[in-house]
Design an enzyme around this catalytic site. Sequence first.
Site: not given
Ligand code: AP5
Length: 243
Positions: A22, A97, A148, A181, A192
Amino acid sequence: MSNDTLRNIGPIVLLGPPGAGKGTQAKRIVAKFQIPQISTGDLLRDNVARHTPLGMQAKAVMERGDLVSDDLVEEMVAERLQRDDARRGFILDGFPRTVEQAIWLDGFLKHGIFDNQKSKKAKSGDMAPIVIRMDVDYNKLKLRLTGRRTCPACGRIYNVHSQPASVDEACDVDGAKLVIRDDDREEVIQERLATYDRLTRPVADYYERKRRLFVVNGDRPLDQVTEEIFREILRHSAPVEGR
Ligand code: AP5
């Protein structure tokens, strides 16, 4: 200015499990369409780093791999969406979410403090988001998350397996030392992914019922995923009035 930066893009929601890509794809959408990425994860991590009251409440929850409460996140998103840079559109990365957050977002886009953002498209009653879900095999997600690395200065995302930095552990753009992270530890990743299955999968069902869900196979090379997402965005966006 390119044609793409003269389009009303509207709201884009990027859905998908942790590690689906994402954040990576959001940055590419920003670069092409010049609309902001609103990552609730990044906003929360910023609050944690600055020790704000919100950050203090969110820290332990995030470290466990749980979700921060709906009302706190909704308030944070409402504040962000009212800034001027979101007028032509914005990317929600990691929000909604829960089904409760999705219902809140629909209400906000319909009745909220969004009047200053209404374009011709909006006046015809269509501020409904384009919802794009990226699907990736469970085991690959774990590999992506443990590999990552992120630049703490510019936010650029790397992966030791698939997108390594040119110089070991240093950002290609600004040379900052890359970081892992806090929630990319094996046991938190497990939690997660379970949280995603329990609370976020139903969000996709919610949008599917409204015929707004577009599913992309995220298990392919980055450029192929990007190309499909751009095509979908262009299909739904409209030229800015008067152009
Ligand atoms: P990356 O692009 O970083 O993936 P991502 O989907 O953004 O993963 P996240 O871990 O950031 O998502 P998340 O939803 O768990 O975390 P968030 O910060 O939102 O890619 C991942 C890796 O893969 C990278 O190394 C990249 O290079 C590689 N990659 C990407 N595409 C690729 C491809 N096609 N091929 C090969 N490699 C590839 O949330 C964190 C925490 O915040 C949550 O756990 C929760 O506690 C809180 N939170 C956030 N939003 C909310 C909400 N709306 N409500 C409540 N709590 C929330």
